[in-house]
Design a protein around this motif. Sequence first.
Motif, PDB file in Angstrom:
ATOM      1  N   GLU A 209     -24.224  15.302  -0.366  1.00 32.33           N
ATOM      2  CA  GLU A 209     -24.678  14.000   0.112  1.00 32.33           C
ATOM      3  C   GLU A 209     -23.552  12.971   0.063  1.00 32.33           C
ATOM      4  OE1 GLU A 209     -27.954  13.116  -2.391  1.00 32.33           O
ATOM      5  OE2 GLU A 209     -29.295  14.618  -1.497  1.00 32.33           O
ATOM      6  N   MET A 210     -22.739  13.028  -0.995  1.00 36.79           N
ATOM      7  CA  MET A 210     -21.605  12.116  -1.089  1.00 36.79           C
ATOM      8  C   MET A 210     -20.617  12.359   0.053  1.00 36.79           C
ATOM      9  SD  MET A 210     -18.727  11.898  -4.097  1.00 36.79           S
ATOM     10  CE  MET A 210     -18.163  13.542  -3.621  1.00 36.79           C
ATOM     11  N   LEU A 211     -20.335  13.632   0.351  1.00 34.67           N
ATOM     12  CA  LEU A 211     -19.433  13.948   1.446  1.00 34.67           C
ATOM     13  C   LEU A 211     -19.983  13.470   2.782  1.00 34.67           C
ATOM     14  CD1 LEU A 211     -18.029  17.511   0.715  1.00 34.67           C
ATOM     15  CD2 LEU A 211     -16.862  15.335   0.583  1.00 34.67           C
ATOM     16  N   HIS A 212     -21.288  13.633   2.969  1.00 36.69           N
ATOM     17  CA  HIS A 212     -21.892  13.166   4.219  1.00 36.69           C
ATOM     18  C   HIS A 212     -21.747  11.655   4.357  1.00 36.69           C
ATOM     19  CE1 HIS A 212     -24.654  13.006   7.605  1.00 36.69           C
ATOM     20  NE2 HIS A 212     -25.330  12.060   6.971  1.00 36.69           N
ATOM     21  N   SER A 213     -21.997  10.944   3.263  1.00 37.45           N
ATOM     22  CA  SER A 213     -21.873   9.479   3.308  1.00 37.45           C
ATOM     23  C   SER A 213     -20.420   9.069   3.567  1.00 37.45           C
ATOM     24  CB  SER A 213     -22.363   8.876   1.990  1.00 37.45           C
ATOM     25  OG  SER A 213     -23.721   9.192   1.766  1.00 37.45           O
ATOM     26  N   LEU A 214     -19.475   9.744   2.898  1.00 35.30           N
ATOM     27  CA  LEU A 214     -18.059   9.419   3.121  1.00 35.30           C
ATOM     28  C   LEU A 214     -17.638   9.724   4.553  1.00 35.30           C
ATOM     29  CD1 LEU A 214     -16.379  10.682  -0.174  1.00 35.30           C
ATOM     30  CD2 LEU A 214     -16.727   8.328   0.535  1.00 35.30           C
ATOM     31  N   SER A 215     -18.103  10.858   5.074  1.00 41.09           N
ATOM     32  CA  SER A 215     -17.748  11.221   6.452  1.00 41.09           C
ATOM     33  C   SER A 215     -18.270  10.186   7.434  1.00 41.09           C
ATOM     34  CB  SER A 215     -18.304  12.612   6.785  1.00 41.09           C
ATOM     35  OG  SER A 215     -17.775  13.592   5.921  1.00 41.09           O
ATOM     36  N   GLU A 216     -19.519   9.748   7.216  1.00 33.58           N
ATOM     37  CA  GLU A 216     -20.082   8.744   8.105  1.00 33.58           C
ATOM     38  C   GLU A 216     -19.321   7.425   7.996  1.00 33.58           C
ATOM     39  OE1 GLU A 216     -22.595   8.840  10.435  1.00 33.58           O
ATOM     40  OE2 GLU A 216     -22.240  11.006  10.176  1.00 33.58           O
ATOM     41  N   LEU A 217     -18.975   7.054   6.763  1.00 30.90           N
ATOM     42  CA  LEU A 217     -18.238   5.805   6.575  1.00 30.90           C
ATOM     43  C   LEU A 217     -16.872   5.867   7.245  1.00 30.90           C
ATOM     44  CD1 LEU A 217     -17.960   3.032   5.220  1.00 30.90           C
ATOM     45  CD2 LEU A 217     -17.107   4.197   3.179  1.00 30.90           C
ATOM     46  N   LEU A 218     -16.152   6.975   7.058  1.00 28.25           N
ATOM     47  CA  LEU A 218     -14.844   7.113   7.696  1.00 28.25           C
ATOM     48  C   LEU A 218     -14.964   7.162   9.208  1.00 28.25           C
ATOM     49  CD1 LEU A 218     -13.143   9.706   5.307  1.00 28.25           C
ATOM     50  CD2 LEU A 218     -12.714   7.262   5.459  1.00 28.25           C
ATOM     51  N   ARG A 219     -16.009   7.835   9.700  1.00 25.20           N
ATOM     52  CA  ARG A 219     -16.193   7.895  11.147  1.00 25.20           C
ATOM     53  C   ARG A 219     -16.437   6.514  11.727  1.00 25.20           C
ATOM     54  NH1 ARG A 219     -20.138   7.603  14.542  1.00 25.20           N
ATOM     55  NH2 ARG A 219     -21.673   7.428  12.863  1.00 25.20           N
ATOM     56  N   VAL A 276      -1.821  -0.063  13.967  1.00 29.10           N
ATOM     57  CA  VAL A 276      -3.099  -0.070  13.242  1.00 29.10           C
ATOM     58  C   VAL A 276      -3.962   1.102  13.675  1.00 29.10           C
ATOM     59  CG1 VAL A 276      -5.242  -1.359  12.888  1.00 29.10           C
ATOM     60  CG2 VAL A 276      -3.045  -2.547  12.836  1.00 29.10           C
ATOM     61  N   LEU A 277      -3.984   1.401  14.958  1.00 33.38           N
ATOM     62  CA  LEU A 277      -4.760   2.536  15.451  1.00 33.38           C
ATOM     63  C   LEU A 277      -4.210   3.845  14.894  1.00 33.38           C
ATOM     64  CD1 LEU A 277      -6.951   3.702  17.239  1.00 33.38           C
ATOM     65  CD2 LEU A 277      -5.342   3.674  19.144  1.00 33.38           C
ATOM     66  N   ARG A 278      -2.869   3.999  14.884  1.00 31.06           N
ATOM     67  CA  ARG A 278      -2.280   5.213  14.335  1.00 31.06           C
ATOM     68  C   ARG A 278      -2.593   5.365  12.853  1.00 31.06           C
ATOM     69  NH1 ARG A 278       1.715   6.519  11.273  1.00 31.06           N
ATOM     70  NH2 ARG A 278       2.398   4.358  11.091  1.00 31.06           N
ATOM     71  N   LEU A 279      -2.514   4.258  12.129  1.00 31.22           N
ATOM     72  CA  LEU A 279      -2.766   4.302  10.692  1.00 31.22           C
ATOM     73  C   LEU A 279      -4.214   4.649  10.385  1.00 31.22           C
ATOM     74  CD1 LEU A 279      -1.289   3.821   8.016  1.00 31.22           C
ATOM     75  CD2 LEU A 279      -2.078   1.457   8.096  1.00 31.22           C
ATOM     76  N   SER A 280      -5.138   4.242  11.253  1.00 38.25           N
ATOM     77  CA  SER A 280      -6.561   4.513  11.013  1.00 38.25           C
ATOM     78  C   SER A 280      -6.963   5.912  11.400  1.00 38.25           C
ATOM     79  CB  SER A 280      -7.423   3.514  11.802  1.00 38.25           C
ATOM     80  OG  SER A 280      -7.269   3.719  13.203  1.00 38.25           O
ATOM     81  N   THR A 281      -6.066   6.655  12.094  1.00 41.29           N
ATOM     82  CA  THR A 281      -6.390   8.007  12.529  1.00 41.29           C
ATOM     83  C   THR A 281      -6.285   8.961  11.356  1.00 41.29           C
ATOM     84  OG1 THR A 281      -5.516   7.527  14.725  1.00 41.29           O
ATOM     85  CG2 THR A 281      -5.817   9.850  14.142  1.00 41.29           C
ATOM     86  N   THR A 282      -7.350   9.694  11.084  1.00 44.69           N
ATOM     87  CA  THR A 282      -7.359  10.634   9.977  1.00 44.69           C
ATOM     88  C   THR A 282      -6.370  11.750  10.235  1.00 44.69           C
ATOM     89  OG1 THR A 282      -9.684  10.158   9.595  1.00 44.69           O
ATOM     90  CG2 THR A 282      -8.818  12.198   8.635  1.00 44.69           C
TER      91      THR A 282
END
Length: 438
Positions: A209-219, A276-282
């Motif tokens: 659940e934590m990973l899902h929340s983190l993934s959604e937040l990062l997305r 900024v766009l490059r830096l935000s890219t995972t």
Amino acid sequence: MRQRVVRVAVVAALVAVVLLAVPLALAIRSALYADQRDTLERAALAGAVRVSPDYATGDPVELPAPPAGGRLGLYDPQARLRGGGGPATADAPVRRALGGAAVRGRSGGDLVVAVPVSHAEHVIGVVRASSPAAALRDRTLMAWAALLGVAVVALAVAVLVARRQARALAAPLEDLSRHCRAVTEGHLSARAAPSSIAEIDQVSRTHNEMLHSLSELLRREHDFAANASHQLRTPLAGLQLTLESGLEQGGDVRLRPVLVEALAATRRLHRTVEEVLRLSTTGAPPVTGTDGRPLGRVLRATEERWHGPFARVGRRLECSARGVPDDVPVPGGPVTEILDILLDNARVHGRGTARLAVRDLGDALAFDVTDEGRVDGPAERLFERGHSGGDRGTGIGLALARDLAVSLGGRLSLTGGAPTAFTLLVPVHHEGTPEETA
């Protein structure tokens, strides 16, 4: 963990075996000795019943068969052996039995039971039954050996069960550890599998659940940065085209410097949006020094851009690169953004003359930005997002600058508090100067 579970189980089993085996061993020894004495006593009583009072006058003595491995004998009141087997002269148990009471004891390495024979309220003899104590000791040792074998088997079974349980307990945790390592490597889609242990399953569910929340937040953050950058690109491109068109058409000569400066500002803003766009890219790869522009051009452009803002507030800006070749390639976009943030920070929060100096460290360049101001408080606090050293700051600039430095494979740090000094370390290659990109 597996070894710890096995060790705990084995220690617990060993304690249980010791607590049970030691009293049981003592009980076995006591029972064997008591049983042998009872056997001897029954044989002596059987012999006493069959003794005739006339044996003293020459009547033959008829005793039953002695116990296995033992001897059975009749003694007269003068302590002489009159029949059966035994020592020729009565020993201590027989002499005590002449007093009228049965006696149990030891004599000469034998277990002895002496039973008096009475007639007309007088003791007319003693029947003595005996067996070697060594034989009984051997039986006790054999019983103890069997008990020890059972204890060893019990410990072996405990070890096997403990190892199996340790595998059952450790396997889900090891799987969860592998998933955590995968997450640290950037695989946010990794999920822990369920197991047969409820408590570990609860941890796995919480982890997933934590990973899902983190993934959604990062997305959402990535989508926001991508959307904002995309929406900014279109008006910036239109503004650049308008300014370029104005320059091409000529017009008022007095407006031309303003248009040139505005066009340069829009290009810098466009590069900022791209960074900024490059830096935000995972998973964005670090920018290398071979992808940039010559150091001399970067420094000249920075000095031209910031000379006016510092002059307007009555301050000086000095830029120097002593001993560093002008053609050393540096990642121009990220380095320019970091230097702009540091110089703007020096202009807003600093005092006196601001200086930008470049030092050659061999495999890296050190950009030192200093002024005559003062920084109070912990250095790490300055780079926390949302923390500002004054009322006019947003607390984003230095945090963004450090992130950009990390994306270069370098490091940004506060190297002086009074006067203020920031140092940016950027890895570089000295093989040659790449072609400049427009």
